[in-house]
Design a protein around this motif. Structure first.
Motif, PDB file in Angstrom:
ATOM      1  N   LEU A  75      99.097  86.627 -10.371  1.00 33.64           N
ATOM      2  CA  LEU A  75      99.672  86.532  -9.025  1.00 33.64           C
ATOM      3  C   LEU A  75      98.687  87.081  -7.998  1.00 33.64           C
ATOM      4  O   LEU A  75      98.593  86.584  -6.867  1.00 33.64           O
ATOM      5  CB  LEU A  75     100.976  87.336  -8.953  1.00 33.64           C
ATOM      6  CG  LEU A  75     102.260  86.677  -9.461  1.00 33.64           C
ATOM      7  CD1 LEU A  75     103.356  87.723  -9.631  1.00 33.64           C
ATOM      8  CD2 LEU A  75     102.724  85.577  -8.506  1.00 33.64           C
ATOM      9  N   ASP A  76      97.948  88.083  -8.425  1.00 29.95           N
ATOM     10  CA  ASP A  76      97.038  88.791  -7.525  1.00 29.95           C
ATOM     11  C   ASP A  76      95.907  87.923  -6.969  1.00 29.95           C
ATOM     12  O   ASP A  76      95.223  88.330  -6.022  1.00 29.95           O
ATOM     13  CB  ASP A  76      96.425  89.995  -8.253  1.00 29.95           C
ATOM     14  CG  ASP A  76      97.447  90.774  -9.067  1.00 29.95           C
ATOM     15  OD1 ASP A  76      98.038  90.183  -9.998  1.00 29.95           O
ATOM     16  OD2 ASP A  76      97.646  91.961  -8.812  1.00 29.95           O
ATOM     17  N   VAL A  77      95.676  86.734  -7.549  1.00 35.35           N
ATOM     18  CA  VAL A  77      94.588  85.888  -7.021  1.00 35.35           C
ATOM     19  C   VAL A  77      95.063  84.995  -5.884  1.00 35.35           C
ATOM     20  O   VAL A  77      94.244  84.425  -5.171  1.00 35.35           O
ATOM     21  CB  VAL A  77      93.919  85.016  -8.115  1.00 35.35           C
ATOM     22  CG1 VAL A  77      93.389  85.863  -9.243  1.00 35.35           C
ATOM     23  CG2 VAL A  77      94.844  83.918  -8.619  1.00 35.35           C
ATOM     24  N   ILE A  78      96.381  84.866  -5.711  1.00 35.05           N
ATOM     25  CA  ILE A  78      96.878  83.954  -4.675  1.00 35.05           C
ATOM     26  C   ILE A  78      96.307  84.295  -3.293  1.00 35.05           C
ATOM     27  O   ILE A  78      95.832  83.399  -2.587  1.00 35.05           O
ATOM     28  CB  ILE A  78      98.421  83.917  -4.664  1.00 35.05           C
ATOM     29  CG1 ILE A  78      98.931  83.285  -5.964  1.00 35.05           C
ATOM     30  CG2 ILE A  78      98.938  83.136  -3.461  1.00 35.05           C
ATOM     31  CD1 ILE A  78     100.443  83.315  -6.126  1.00 35.05           C
ATOM     32  N   PRO A  79      96.313  85.572  -2.874  1.00 33.13           N
ATOM     33  CA  PRO A  79      95.732  85.876  -1.554  1.00 33.13           C
ATOM     34  C   PRO A  79      94.260  85.496  -1.436  1.00 33.13           C
ATOM     35  O   PRO A  79      93.781  85.193  -0.333  1.00 33.13           O
ATOM     36  CB  PRO A  79      95.931  87.392  -1.423  1.00 33.13           C
ATOM     37  CG  PRO A  79      97.110  87.698  -2.296  1.00 33.13           C
ATOM     38  CD  PRO A  79      96.964  86.772  -3.456  1.00 33.13           C
ATOM     39  N   MET A  80      93.534  85.506  -2.541  1.00 36.00           N
ATOM     40  CA  MET A  80      92.129  85.084  -2.501  1.00 36.00           C
ATOM     41  C   MET A  80      92.024  83.606  -2.134  1.00 36.00           C
ATOM     42  O   MET A  80      91.066  83.183  -1.483  1.00 36.00           O
ATOM     43  CB  MET A  80      91.468  85.321  -3.865  1.00 36.00           C
ATOM     44  CG  MET A  80      91.276  86.773  -4.223  1.00 36.00           C
ATOM     45  SD  MET A  80      90.814  86.982  -5.974  1.00 36.00           S
ATOM     46  CE  MET A  80      89.437  85.854  -6.106  1.00 36.00           C
ATOM     47  N   PHE A  81      93.022  82.814  -2.560  1.00 35.30           N
ATOM     48  CA  PHE A  81      92.980  81.374  -2.312  1.00 35.30           C
ATOM     49  C   PHE A  81      93.587  80.986  -0.968  1.00 35.30           C
ATOM     50  O   PHE A  81      93.197  79.962  -0.389  1.00 35.30           O
ATOM     51  CB  PHE A  81      93.719  80.624  -3.427  1.00 35.30           C
ATOM     52  CG  PHE A  81      93.061  80.728  -4.784  1.00 35.30           C
ATOM     53  CD1 PHE A  81      91.681  80.791  -4.917  1.00 35.30           C
ATOM     54  CD2 PHE A  81      93.830  80.749  -5.942  1.00 35.30           C
ATOM     55  CE1 PHE A  81      91.087  80.883  -6.171  1.00 35.30           C
ATOM     56  CE2 PHE A  81      93.246  80.844  -7.195  1.00 35.30           C
ATOM     57  CZ  PHE A  81      91.862  80.907  -7.315  1.00 35.30           C
TER      58      PHE A  81
ATOM     59  N   LEU B 221     104.881  87.937  -3.050  1.00 32.51           N
ATOM     60  CA  LEU B 221     104.475  87.532  -1.703  1.00 32.51           C
ATOM     61  C   LEU B 221     105.063  88.462  -0.649  1.00 32.51           C
ATOM     62  O   LEU B 221     104.414  88.783   0.341  1.00 32.51           O
ATOM     63  CB  LEU B 221     104.883  86.076  -1.434  1.00 32.51           C
ATOM     64  CG  LEU B 221     104.137  85.018  -2.240  1.00 32.51           C
ATOM     65  CD1 LEU B 221     104.721  83.639  -1.974  1.00 32.51           C
ATOM     66  CD2 LEU B 221     102.639  85.022  -1.938  1.00 32.51           C
ATOM     67  N   GLN B 222     106.286  88.903  -0.877  1.00 35.53           N
ATOM     68  CA  GLN B 222     106.914  89.841   0.055  1.00 35.53           C
ATOM     69  C   GLN B 222     106.117  91.142   0.143  1.00 35.53           C
ATOM     70  O   GLN B 222     105.883  91.688   1.221  1.00 35.53           O
ATOM     71  CB  GLN B 222     108.349  90.114  -0.356  1.00 35.53           C
ATOM     72  CG  GLN B 222     109.105  91.000   0.624  1.00 35.53           C
ATOM     73  CD  GLN B 222     110.607  90.952   0.424  1.00 35.53           C
ATOM     74  OE1 GLN B 222     111.084  90.545  -0.628  1.00 35.53           O
ATOM     75  NE2 GLN B 222     111.353  91.345   1.430  1.00 35.53           N
TER      76      GLN B 222
ATOM     77  N   GLU C 216      94.392  86.094   4.211  1.00 36.39           N
ATOM     78  CA  GLU C 216      95.250  87.151   4.753  1.00 36.39           C
ATOM     79  C   GLU C 216      96.103  86.668   5.923  1.00 36.39           C
ATOM     80  O   GLU C 216      97.159  87.232   6.211  1.00 36.39           O
ATOM     81  CB  GLU C 216      94.387  88.333   5.213  1.00 36.39           C
ATOM     82  CG  GLU C 216      93.637  89.029   4.084  1.00 36.39           C
ATOM     83  CD  GLU C 216      92.743  90.154   4.590  1.00 36.39           C
ATOM     84  OE1 GLU C 216      92.752  90.404   5.818  1.00 36.39           O
ATOM     85  OE2 GLU C 216      92.055  90.768   3.763  1.00 36.39           O
ATOM     86  N   GLN C 217      95.639  85.623   6.613  1.00 33.95           N
ATOM     87  CA  GLN C 217      96.325  85.146   7.823  1.00 33.95           C
ATOM     88  C   GLN C 217      97.178  83.914   7.552  1.00 33.95           C
ATOM     89  O   GLN C 217      97.422  83.111   8.451  1.00 33.95           O
ATOM     90  CB  GLN C 217      95.281  84.830   8.910  1.00 33.95           C
ATOM     91  CG  GLN C 217      94.313  85.945   9.209  1.00 33.95           C
ATOM     92  CD  GLN C 217      95.011  87.208   9.659  1.00 33.95           C
ATOM     93  OE1 GLN C 217      95.966  87.157  10.422  1.00 33.95           O
ATOM     94  NE2 GLN C 217      94.541  88.359   9.175  1.00 33.95           N
ATOM     95  N   VAL C 218      97.664  83.771   6.339  1.00 31.33           N
ATOM     96  CA  VAL C 218      98.354  82.539   5.942  1.00 31.33           C
ATOM     97  C   VAL C 218      99.605  82.276   6.768  1.00 31.33           C
ATOM     98  O   VAL C 218      99.977  81.117   6.990  1.00 31.33           O
ATOM     99  CB  VAL C 218      98.681  82.579   4.425  1.00 31.33           C
ATOM    100  CG1 VAL C 218      99.672  83.685   4.096  1.00 31.33           C
ATOM    101  CG2 VAL C 218      99.202  81.231   3.939  1.00 31.33           C
TER     102      VAL C 218
END
Length: 287
Positions: free
Chosen positions: A144-150, A281-282, A153-155
């Motif tokens: 799950l931790d790789v999702i922000p990499m993809f 995600l929260q 931060e400004q999603v």
């Protein structure tokens, strides 16, 4: 004696912290390249062994009197299979009995766009088995931790922009995996088993956008661009070329549904449901 490699990394450190809740600290050792980074573990009574995957003799010394080796796959892709073989050869030389290896859960490595990047996991597994160890293959889903990499931060402002199509992944958190691995290490119930460790649900990036919309109250769009457009976009952000190519490769693997199969092992070992995409995600995006 149990030795954990990569013990100052994100997964390894959490495995050690979980082990410390169940067994005495003097029964735990860690392999590190820099003793200073393991200072807190040393203060807790954990044995610090200095070694480097690229220096075989250092591994022989570090693995003395170890019964179980938790071999966390190297994050250095420079001849990763060679690094792993150095550790396995050293383990055999000093009489380690059991190797637990953190590999990957993937539907078919031979047809995956990620074959060139991830095939060494399976080569490592084969090498462990060929050398006669008791083994436990800890086959991880993507974190799950790789999702922000993809998705960045400004999603919430930019939307989800990632060329994964409708591909789904049974993402699991490093925290859940570390807890499960610590339970596996102190048990003999998983000897000579290959354990796919995934979530019990799978998610697409359209799901990511939908959940972020629900959590934030803002409309978060999802666009799956062509790989060419995505590559040019990342180049516009001046990201390093290796990061761009790795992102493209994983997007292609996800689009190919390489990681969509769910297994119940992680839930069973934890004795509870793994962390969901929504909860994760929260924690990251909703302050």
């Amino acid at each position: 004696m149990i030795l954990v490699t990569g013990a100052t990394g994100q997964l390894g450190s959490q495995i050690v912290e979980n082990l410390l809740t169940t067994i005495p600290s003097n029964e735990i050792a860690v392999l590190v390249r820099d003793e200073e980074k393991a200072k807190l573990l040393k203060e807790k009574g954990v044995q610090i062994r200095i070694g480097d995957y690229h220096q075989p003799e250092s591994l022989v010394t570090a693995l003395e009197n170890v019964d179980k080796l938790v071999l966390i796959s190297s994050s250095d892709f420079n001849n990763r299979i060679g690094q792993h073989k150095n550790a396995i050869d050293a383990a055999k030389r000093v009489g380690v009995k059991h190797i637990l290896y953190t590999g990957v859960s993937i539907n078919d490595i031979q047809t995956s766009p990620l074959k060139g990047l991830l095939e060494d996991h399976f080569q490592t597994e084969a090498y462990i088995k060929d050398n006669g160890f008791t083994y436990t293959m800890l086959q991880h889903s993507l974190y799950l931790d790789v999702i922000p990499m993809f998705i960045g931060e400004q999603v919430l402002e930019t939307g989800v922009f990632f060329p994964a199509g409708e591909g789904k992944v049974a993402y699991a958190s490093r925290t859940d995996l570390a807890e499960a691995i610590a339970k596996i290490v102190v048990s003999d119930a998983y000897d000579n088993q290959s354990l796919p460790l995934t979530n019990i649900e799978n998610y697409s990036y359209a799901d990511v956008a939908k959940i972020l919309t629900e959590l934030s109250g803002k409309e978060v769009s999802f666009v799956s661009p062509t790989p060419e457009v995505y590559e040019e976009t990342l180049k516009g952000f001046q990201l390093p070329e290796p990061i761009i190519q790795m992102s493209l490769a994983f997007a292609a693997g996800i689009k190919n549904n390489d990681f969509d199969t769910t297994f119940s092992n992680l839930e069973t070992i934890l004795g509870r449901k793994p962390q969901t995409l929504k909860t994760y995600l929260q924690s990251v995006y909703i302050k």
